[in-house]
Write a protein that holds these residues in place. Structure first.
Motif, PDB file in Angstrom:
ATOM      1  N   PRO A 193       0.835  -1.205   0.000  1.00  0.00           N
ATOM      2  CA  PRO A 193       0.000   0.000   0.000  1.00  0.00           C
ATOM      3  C   PRO A 193       0.871   1.257   0.000  1.00  0.00           C
ATOM      4  O   PRO A 193       1.918   1.302   0.645  1.00  0.00           O
ATOM      5  N   VAL A 194       0.417   2.282  -0.720  1.00  0.00           N
ATOM      6  CA  VAL A 194       1.157   3.533  -0.840  1.00  0.00           C
ATOM      7  C   VAL A 194       0.202   4.699  -0.614  1.00  0.00           C
ATOM      8  O   VAL A 194      -0.962   4.646  -1.010  1.00  0.00           O
ATOM      9  N   ALA A 195       0.705   5.751   0.019  1.00  0.00           N
ATOM     10  CA  ALA A 195      -0.058   6.986   0.187  1.00  0.00           C
ATOM     11  C   ALA A 195       0.842   8.166  -0.135  1.00  0.00           C
ATOM     12  O   ALA A 195       2.062   8.127   0.070  1.00  0.00           O
ATOM     13  N   LEU A 196       0.233   9.222  -0.670  1.00  0.00           N
ATOM     14  CA  LEU A 196       0.972  10.407  -1.085  1.00  0.00           C
ATOM     15  C   LEU A 196       0.154  11.637  -0.714  1.00  0.00           C
ATOM     16  O   LEU A 196      -1.060  11.685  -0.961  1.00  0.00           O
ATOM     17  N   ALA A 197       0.794  12.638  -0.119  1.00  0.00           N
ATOM     18  CA  ALA A 197       0.132  13.905   0.167  1.00  0.00           C
ATOM     19  C   ALA A 197       0.078  14.730  -1.111  1.00  0.00           C
ATOM     20  O   ALA A 197       1.083  14.866  -1.809  1.00  0.00           O
ATOM     21  N   VAL A 198      -1.099  15.288  -1.428  1.00  0.00           N
ATOM     22  CA  VAL A 198      -1.301  15.976  -2.701  1.00  0.00           C
ATOM     23  C   VAL A 198      -2.095  17.267  -2.498  1.00  0.00           C
ATOM     24  O   VAL A 198      -2.723  17.477  -1.460  1.00  0.00           O
ATOM     25  N   THR A 199      -2.071  18.097  -3.538  1.00  0.00           N
ATOM     26  CA  THR A 199      -2.918  19.280  -3.600  1.00  0.00           C
ATOM     27  C   THR A 199      -4.196  18.923  -4.348  1.00  0.00           C
ATOM     28  O   THR A 199      -4.141  18.524  -5.508  1.00  0.00           O
ATOM     29  N   PRO A 200      -5.364  19.040  -3.719  1.00  0.00           N
ATOM     30  CA  PRO A 200      -6.617  18.655  -4.370  1.00  0.00           C
ATOM     31  C   PRO A 200      -7.089  19.722  -5.367  1.00  0.00           C
ATOM     32  O   PRO A 200      -7.246  20.896  -5.002  1.00  0.00           O
ATOM     33  N   LEU A 201      -7.306  19.321  -6.604  1.00  0.00           N
ATOM     34  CA  LEU A 201      -7.750  20.219  -7.665  1.00  0.00           C
ATOM     35  C   LEU A 201      -9.045  19.699  -8.263  1.00  0.00           C
ATOM     36  O   LEU A 201      -9.397  18.526  -8.093  1.00  0.00           O
ATOM     37  N   VAL A 202      -9.744  20.564  -8.980  1.00  0.00           N
ATOM     38  CA  VAL A 202     -11.027  20.208  -9.569  1.00  0.00           C
ATOM     39  C   VAL A 202     -11.041  20.628 -11.036  1.00  0.00           C
ATOM     40  O   VAL A 202     -10.673  21.765 -11.372  1.00  0.00           O
ATOM     41  N   VAL A 203     -11.450  19.720 -11.919  1.00  0.00           N
ATOM     42  CA  VAL A 203     -11.629  20.010 -13.338  1.00  0.00           C
ATOM     43  C   VAL A 203     -13.020  19.517 -13.739  1.00  0.00           C
ATOM     44  O   VAL A 203     -13.355  18.349 -13.499  1.00  0.00           O
ATOM     45  N   ASP A 204     -13.806  20.392 -14.317  1.00  0.00           N
ATOM     46  CA  ASP A 204     -15.175  20.053 -14.712  1.00  0.00           C
ATOM     47  C   ASP A 204     -15.982  19.501 -13.539  1.00  0.00           C
ATOM     48  O   ASP A 204     -16.804  18.586 -13.692  1.00  0.00           O
ATOM     49  N   GLY A 205     -15.720  20.031 -12.355  1.00  0.00           N
ATOM     50  CA  GLY A 205     -16.468  19.633 -11.173  1.00  0.00           C
ATOM     51  C   GLY A 205     -16.024  18.336 -10.543  1.00  0.00           C
ATOM     52  O   GLY A 205     -16.636  17.891  -9.562  1.00  0.00           O
ATOM     53  N   LEU A 206     -14.966  17.702 -11.061  1.00  0.00           N
ATOM     54  CA  LEU A 206     -14.536  16.397 -10.569  1.00  0.00           C
ATOM     55  C   LEU A 206     -13.132  16.461  -9.984  1.00  0.00           C
ATOM     56  O   LEU A 206     -12.293  17.249 -10.428  1.00  0.00           O
ATOM     57  N   PRO A 207     -12.835  15.607  -8.983  1.00  0.00           N
ATOM     58  CA  PRO A 207     -11.513  15.625  -8.344  1.00  0.00           C
ATOM     59  C   PRO A 207     -10.393  15.218  -9.302  1.00  0.00           C
ATOM     60  O   PRO A 207     -10.525  14.267 -10.068  1.00  0.00           O
ATOM     61  N   VAL A 208      -9.305  15.953  -9.206  1.00  0.00           N
ATOM     62  CA  VAL A 208      -8.121  15.702 -10.032  1.00  0.00           C
ATOM     63  C   VAL A 208      -6.881  15.945  -9.173  1.00  0.00           C
ATOM     64  O   VAL A 208      -6.884  16.811  -8.297  1.00  0.00           O
ATOM     65  N   VAL A 209      -5.836  15.179  -9.451  1.00  0.00           N
ATOM     66  CA  VAL A 209      -4.516  15.437  -8.877  1.00  0.00           C
ATOM     67  C   VAL A 209      -3.568  15.675 -10.045  1.00  0.00           C
ATOM     68  O   VAL A 209      -3.570  14.916 -11.024  1.00  0.00           O
ATOM     69  N   ALA A 210      -2.776  16.737  -9.967  1.00  0.00           N
ATOM     70  CA  ALA A 210      -1.819  17.074 -11.026  1.00  0.00           C
ATOM     71  C   ALA A 210      -0.423  17.114 -10.415  1.00  0.00           C
ATOM     72  O   ALA A 210      -0.005  18.126  -9.851  1.00  0.00           O
ATOM     73  N   LEU A 211       0.298  16.008 -10.528  1.00  0.00           N
ATOM     74  CA  LEU A 211       1.580  15.841  -9.849  1.00  0.00           C
ATOM     75  C   LEU A 211       2.736  16.304 -10.727  1.00  0.00           C
ATOM     76  O   LEU A 211       2.823  15.928 -11.897  1.00  0.00           O
ATOM     77  N   PRO A 212       3.666  17.099 -10.198  1.00  0.00           N
ATOM     78  CA  PRO A 212       4.883  17.414 -10.954  1.00  0.00           C
ATOM     79  C   PRO A 212       5.688  16.147 -11.194  1.00  0.00           C
ATOM     80  O   PRO A 212       5.589  15.171 -10.445  1.00  0.00           O
ATOM     81  N   TYR A 213       6.486  16.161 -12.258  1.00  0.00           N
ATOM     82  CA  TYR A 213       7.179  14.942 -12.670  1.00  0.00           C
ATOM     83  C   TYR A 213       8.272  14.492 -11.716  1.00  0.00           C
ATOM     84  O   TYR A 213       8.802  13.378 -11.869  1.00  0.00           O
ATOM     85  N   ALA A 214       8.604  15.285 -10.715  1.00  0.00           N
ATOM     86  CA  ALA A 214       9.519  14.796  -9.686  1.00  0.00           C
ATOM     87  C   ALA A 214       8.924  13.611  -8.945  1.00  0.00           C
ATOM     88  O   ALA A 214       9.650  12.808  -8.350  1.00  0.00           O
ATOM     89  N   HIS A 215       7.590  13.462  -8.985  1.00  0.00           N
ATOM     90  CA  HIS A 215       6.916  12.345  -8.323  1.00  0.00           C
ATOM     91  C   HIS A 215       6.815  11.106  -9.227  1.00  0.00           C
ATOM     92  O   HIS A 215       6.239  10.098  -8.790  1.00  0.00           O
ATOM     93  N   ALA A 216       7.338  11.169 -10.428  1.00  0.00           N
ATOM     94  CA  ALA A 216       7.167  10.061 -11.369  1.00  0.00           C
ATOM     95  C   ALA A 216       7.605   8.707 -10.806  1.00  0.00           C
ATOM     96  O   ALA A 216       6.883   7.709 -10.974  1.00  0.00           O
ATOM     97  N   PRO A 217       8.756   8.598 -10.129  1.00  0.00           N
ATOM     98  CA  PRO A 217       9.135   7.279  -9.591  1.00  0.00           C
ATOM     99  C   PRO A 217       8.149   6.756  -8.554  1.00  0.00           C
ATOM    100  O   PRO A 217       7.907   5.549  -8.472  1.00  0.00           O
ATOM    101  N   VAL A 218       7.561   7.654  -7.755  1.00  0.00           N
ATOM    102  CA  VAL A 218       6.655   7.231  -6.688  1.00  0.00           C
ATOM    103  C   VAL A 218       5.354   6.690  -7.268  1.00  0.00           C
ATOM    104  O   VAL A 218       4.796   5.693  -6.777  1.00  0.00           O
TER     105      VAL A 218
END
Length: 265
Positions: free
Chosen positions: A22-47
């Motif tokens: 199991p994995v968990a990551l702290a993120v900034t919650p964003l919304v697109v078209d009323g729906l939840p989205v996460v937009a991670l910078p590519y420094a998180h790509a390995p994770v």
């Protein structure tokens, strides 16, 4: 859940790796078209590489600082779509205002056309979208103590199981108490206990930590740790701030280059 996600400053993204961890990551919650989205910078790509193969993920809001008074935490668990936006269009066209408001460190990177040209590597993102048609919403207890109250993430079949627990003890065995008042009933499967804290109101320091192991009843037998819950959240010295910026830039550039190579294969 969606209203909580829209208002929240921070949130948690949880999934099960292909190897069952199991994995968990702290993120900034964003919304697109009323729906939840996460937009991670590519420094998180390995994770998040294993997230692409995960059947389902959990979008969670549990930190009391992101919830209204007496509001319970919420989790939405369902299928996710992970896509590469190496052009940075989503951030600039859809969610830049949200990110600048919720994550102030972005202001020093992309809060003007000049900064966006200079820090171009901050614009491309790994985009995680939750499929609302498959999402199941559940209530979770709110975490009022960032150091002691943490998420417990474990494999619940085809999806991550989410609990909020209070952690006691140390060393190789942690005693966990579910804040919902129910016994955890660990059956010897893998589990991760995850927490984070951040400096207020600037979020310059946003530190997370996790403990991996095997859950037996209400006790986690520890097999690995990442991060330090006792780390100081005070302002960074200038040299450390500059070195962190360089590390972030290198990590994003590497991730973008790898995504571009994969796209052109």
């Amino acid at each position: 859940m969606f209203a909580s996600w829209r208002r929240a400053i921070t949130a948690e993204l949880c999934w099960i790796e292909p190897d069952g961890r199991p994995v968990a990551l702290a993120v900034t919650p964003l919304v697109v078209d009323g729906l939840p989205v996460v937009a991670l910078p590519y420094a998180h790509a390995p994770v998040v590489s294993g997230l692409r193969a995960a059947e389902q993920a959990a979008f969670v809001v549990s930190d009391s600082r992101s919830l209204r008074r007496d509001e319970t935490g919420r989790a939405a668990i369902g299928r996710v779509e992970v896509t590469d936006d190496t052009d940075g269009g989503l951030l600039v066209d859809e969610v830049l205002g949200q990110e600048l408001r919720k994550y102030p460190p972005s202001r020093s990177l992309v809060d003007s056309p000049l900064l966006r040209r200079e820090n171009w590597w901050w614009l491309p993102r790994i985009v995680v979208r939750l499929d609302p048609a498959t999402a199941e919403e559940v209530a979770v207890p709110r975490r009022t103590n960032p150091r002691a109250h943490r998420l417990l993430v474990r494999d619940a079949g085809d999806r991550p199981g989410i609990d909020v627990v209070e952690v006691r003890g140390g060393g190789e065995r942690l005693s966990l108490t579910g804040l919902a008042g129910e016994r955890l009933r660990g059956d010897g499967a893998g589990a991760t206990v995850f927490g984070y804290d951040y400096s207020q109101p600037d979020l310059e320091r946003w530190e997370s930590w996790s403990v991996h192991g095997t859950l037996f009843g209400d006790e986690l037998v520890v097999s690995g740790r990442e991060g330090d819950p006792e780390r100081d959240l005070g302002p960074l010295p200038l040299l450390r701030r500059l070195s962190r910026h360089r590390e972030l830039s290198r990590g994003c550039r590497r991730g973008i280059a790898a995504a571009e190579r994969a796209r052109h294969r």
